[in-house]
Motif scaffolding. Structure first.
Motif, PDB file in Angstrom:
ATOM      1  N   GLU A 201       3.291  -2.619   9.630  1.00 34.23           N
ATOM      2  CA  GLU A 201       2.971  -1.959  10.903  1.00 34.23           C
ATOM      3  C   GLU A 201       1.459  -1.870  11.007  1.00 34.23           C
ATOM      4  O   GLU A 201       0.764  -1.859   9.997  1.00 34.23           O
ATOM      5  CB  GLU A 201       3.613  -0.580  11.018  1.00 34.23           C
ATOM      6  CG  GLU A 201       3.131   0.428  10.007  1.00 34.23           C
ATOM      7  CD  GLU A 201       3.822   1.781  10.116  1.00 34.23           C
ATOM      8  OE1 GLU A 201       3.096   2.793  10.106  1.00 34.23           O
ATOM      9  OE2 GLU A 201       5.057   1.822  10.195  1.00 34.23           O
ATOM     10  N   THR A 202       0.970  -1.841  12.229  1.00 40.88           N
ATOM     11  CA  THR A 202      -0.477  -1.822  12.417  1.00 40.88           C
ATOM     12  C   THR A 202      -0.851  -1.022  13.653  1.00 40.88           C
ATOM     13  O   THR A 202      -0.081  -0.952  14.610  1.00 40.88           O
ATOM     14  CB  THR A 202      -1.050  -3.256  12.514  1.00 40.88           C
ATOM     15  OG1 THR A 202      -2.469  -3.185  12.630  1.00 40.88           O
ATOM     16  CG2 THR A 202      -0.475  -4.030  13.672  1.00 40.88           C
ATOM     17  N   ASP A 203      -2.033  -0.428  13.589  1.00 41.61           N
ATOM     18  CA  ASP A 203      -2.577   0.256  14.760  1.00 41.61           C
ATOM     19  C   ASP A 203      -3.878  -0.407  15.215  1.00 41.61           C
ATOM     20  O   ASP A 203      -4.590   0.112  16.056  1.00 41.61           O
ATOM     21  CB  ASP A 203      -2.796   1.746  14.474  1.00 41.61           C
ATOM     22  CG  ASP A 203      -3.798   2.003  13.351  1.00 41.61           C
ATOM     23  OD1 ASP A 203      -4.565   1.094  12.985  1.00 41.61           O
ATOM     24  OD2 ASP A 203      -3.809   3.138  12.840  1.00 41.61           O
ATOM     25  N   GLY A 204      -4.200  -1.561  14.614  1.00 41.31           N
ATOM     26  CA  GLY A 204      -5.411  -2.287  14.968  1.00 41.31           C
ATOM     27  C   GLY A 204      -6.597  -1.963  14.082  1.00 41.31           C
ATOM     28  O   GLY A 204      -7.446  -2.803  13.842  1.00 41.31           O
ATOM     29  N   VAL A 205      -6.658  -0.747  13.592  1.00 40.68           N
ATOM     30  CA  VAL A 205      -7.748  -0.330  12.709  1.00 40.68           C
ATOM     31  C   VAL A 205      -7.301  -0.395  11.251  1.00 40.68           C
ATOM     32  O   VAL A 205      -8.040  -0.825  10.380  1.00 40.68           O
ATOM     33  CB  VAL A 205      -8.222   1.101  13.061  1.00 40.68           C
ATOM     34  CG1 VAL A 205      -9.262   1.596  12.070  1.00 40.68           C
ATOM     35  CG2 VAL A 205      -8.760   1.134  14.480  1.00 40.68           C
TER      36      VAL A 205
ATOM     37  N   GLN B  95       3.888  -0.501  -0.921  1.00 41.33           N
ATOM     38  CA  GLN B  95       3.203  -0.460   0.364  1.00 41.33           C
ATOM     39  C   GLN B  95       1.917   0.337   0.229  1.00 41.33           C
ATOM     40  O   GLN B  95       1.844   1.281  -0.553  1.00 41.33           O
ATOM     41  CB  GLN B  95       4.083   0.182   1.436  1.00 41.33           C
ATOM     42  CG  GLN B  95       5.297  -0.637   1.784  1.00 41.33           C
ATOM     43  CD  GLN B  95       6.059  -0.050   2.958  1.00 41.33           C
ATOM     44  OE1 GLN B  95       5.905   1.105   3.320  1.00 41.33           O
ATOM     45  NE2 GLN B  95       6.889  -0.876   3.567  1.00 41.33           N
ATOM     46  N   ARG B  96       0.925  -0.085   0.993  1.00 39.77           N
ATOM     47  CA  ARG B  96      -0.324   0.677   1.043  1.00 39.77           C
ATOM     48  C   ARG B  96      -0.965   0.483   2.404  1.00 39.77           C
ATOM     49  O   ARG B  96      -0.765  -0.529   3.060  1.00 39.77           O
ATOM     50  CB  ARG B  96      -1.273   0.298  -0.083  1.00 39.77           C
ATOM     51  CG  ARG B  96      -1.764  -1.119  -0.047  1.00 39.77           C
ATOM     52  CD  ARG B  96      -2.822  -1.403  -1.089  1.00 39.77           C
ATOM     53  NE  ARG B  96      -2.380  -0.993  -2.400  1.00 39.77           N
ATOM     54  CZ  ARG B  96      -2.905  -1.401  -3.529  1.00 39.77           C
ATOM     55  NH1 ARG B  96      -3.906  -2.249  -3.509  1.00 39.77           N
ATOM     56  NH2 ARG B  96      -2.470  -0.993  -4.675  1.00 39.77           N
ATOM     57  N   ARG B  97      -1.723   1.469   2.806  1.00 36.90           N
ATOM     58  CA  ARG B  97      -2.457   1.393   4.066  1.00 36.90           C
ATOM     59  C   ARG B  97      -3.793   0.731   3.774  1.00 36.90           C
ATOM     60  O   ARG B  97      -4.491   1.104   2.841  1.00 36.90           O
ATOM     61  CB  ARG B  97      -2.667   2.782   4.656  1.00 36.90           C
ATOM     62  CG  ARG B  97      -3.360   2.694   5.985  1.00 36.90           C
ATOM     63  CD  ARG B  97      -2.853   3.625   7.047  1.00 36.90           C
ATOM     64  NE  ARG B  97      -1.452   3.680   7.334  1.00 36.90           N
ATOM     65  CZ  ARG B  97      -0.843   2.987   8.304  1.00 36.90           C
ATOM     66  NH1 ARG B  97      -1.512   2.122   9.038  1.00 36.90           N
ATOM     67  NH2 ARG B  97       0.431   3.152   8.541  1.00 36.90           N
ATOM     68  N   VAL B  98      -4.112  -0.296   4.559  1.00 38.49           N
ATOM     69  CA  VAL B  98      -5.343  -1.048   4.337  1.00 38.49           C
ATOM     70  C   VAL B  98      -6.148  -1.127   5.630  1.00 38.49           C
ATOM     71  O   VAL B  98      -5.597  -1.089   6.732  1.00 38.49           O
ATOM     72  CB  VAL B  98      -5.065  -2.472   3.791  1.00 38.49           C
ATOM     73  CG1 VAL B  98      -4.277  -2.421   2.505  1.00 38.49           C
ATOM     74  CG2 VAL B  98      -4.346  -3.325   4.803  1.00 38.49           C
ATOM     75  N   SER B  99      -7.445  -1.258   5.468  1.00 40.94           N
ATOM     76  CA  SER B  99      -8.339  -1.417   6.611  1.00 40.94           C
ATOM     77  C   SER B  99      -8.169  -2.818   7.191  1.00 40.94           C
ATOM     78  O   SER B  99      -8.096  -3.804   6.458  1.00 40.94           O
ATOM     79  CB  SER B  99      -9.791  -1.225   6.171  1.00 40.94           C
ATOM     80  OG  SER B  99     -10.673  -1.615   7.212  1.00 40.94           O
TER      81      SER B  99
ATOM     82  N   ILE C 250      -9.387  -4.336  -2.551  1.00 38.35           N
ATOM     83  CA  ILE C 250      -9.870  -2.951  -2.506  1.00 38.35           C
ATOM     84  C   ILE C 250      -9.483  -2.286  -1.172  1.00 38.35           C
ATOM     85  O   ILE C 250     -10.314  -1.760  -0.445  1.00 38.35           O
ATOM     86  CB  ILE C 250     -11.389  -2.846  -2.777  1.00 38.35           C
ATOM     87  CG1 ILE C 250     -11.780  -3.650  -4.022  1.00 38.35           C
ATOM     88  CG2 ILE C 250     -11.787  -1.380  -2.964  1.00 38.35           C
ATOM     89  CD1 ILE C 250     -13.267  -3.663  -4.305  1.00 38.35           C
ATOM     90  N   ASP C 251      -8.203  -2.373  -0.858  1.00 35.29           N
ATOM     91  CA  ASP C 251      -7.624  -1.737   0.338  1.00 35.29           C
ATOM     92  C   ASP C 251      -8.239  -2.195   1.653  1.00 35.29           C
ATOM     93  O   ASP C 251      -8.230  -1.461   2.644  1.00 35.29           O
ATOM     94  CB  ASP C 251      -7.661  -0.209   0.220  1.00 35.29           C
ATOM     95  CG  ASP C 251      -6.702   0.300  -0.847  1.00 35.29           C
ATOM     96  OD1 ASP C 251      -5.692  -0.381  -1.110  1.00 35.29           O
ATOM     97  OD2 ASP C 251      -6.954   1.371  -1.417  1.00 35.29           O
ATOM     98  N   THR C 252      -8.753  -3.418   1.673  1.00 33.72           N
ATOM     99  CA  THR C 252      -9.283  -4.012   2.898  1.00 33.72           C
ATOM    100  C   THR C 252      -8.720  -5.420   3.042  1.00 33.72           C
ATOM    101  O   THR C 252      -8.817  -6.224   2.105  1.00 33.72           O
ATOM    102  CB  THR C 252     -10.826  -4.084   2.857  1.00 33.72           C
ATOM    103  OG1 THR C 252     -11.343  -2.761   2.704  1.00 33.72           O
ATOM    104  CG2 THR C 252     -11.389  -4.697   4.120  1.00 33.72           C
ATOM    105  N   ALA C 253      -8.135  -5.713   4.195  1.00 34.73           N
ATOM    106  CA  ALA C 253      -7.670  -7.071   4.472  1.00 34.73           C
ATOM    107  C   ALA C 253      -8.905  -7.923   4.747  1.00 34.73           C
ATOM    108  O   ALA C 253      -9.677  -7.626   5.662  1.00 34.73           O
ATOM    109  CB  ALA C 253      -6.730  -7.080   5.668  1.00 34.73           C
TER     110      ALA C 253
END
Length: 98
Positions: free
Chosen positions: A11-15, A25-29, A46-49
């Motif tokens: 899922e994504t919110d664009g940011v 699962q992890r939340r990434v920038s 490091i949690d950034t795509a």
């Protein structure tokens, strides 16, 4: 050691995006990419795509991670690098002197 993981956007919110890899699962920038849709494979460091991956590249990176684990366990790891067996290494185009 830090590794880039091939993750899939859930899922994504664009940011930021919730991404998954092998059940984790992890939340990434997502600030470095231009809002890829759900289902897209991305390389996460490091949690950034940091870049988009196609399905084959994501699979190969996953296999390389498995191969690293096998090597660390003292197991044969050739099967994880089948795409590299029996071929000469190639420099990326930008490093070749042509």
């Amino acid at each position: 050691m830090c590794l880039g993981l091939p993750m899939t956007i859930v899922e994504t919110d664009g940011v930021s995006a919730l991404c998954a890899f092998r059940g984790e699962q992890r939340r990434v920038s997502m600030l470095l990419l231009s809002n890829p849709p759900v289902g897209t494979h991305v390389l996460v460091y490091i949690d950034t795509a940091i870049r988009l991956l196609d399905e084959e590249e994501a699979r190969l990176i996953g296999a390389a991670i498995d191969g690293l684990g096998a090597a660390l366990d003292g197991e044969d790891c050739d099967r994880f690098f089948a795409d590299l067996i029996d071929r000469e290494p190639q420099l990326p185009a930008h490093l070749r002197s042509e």
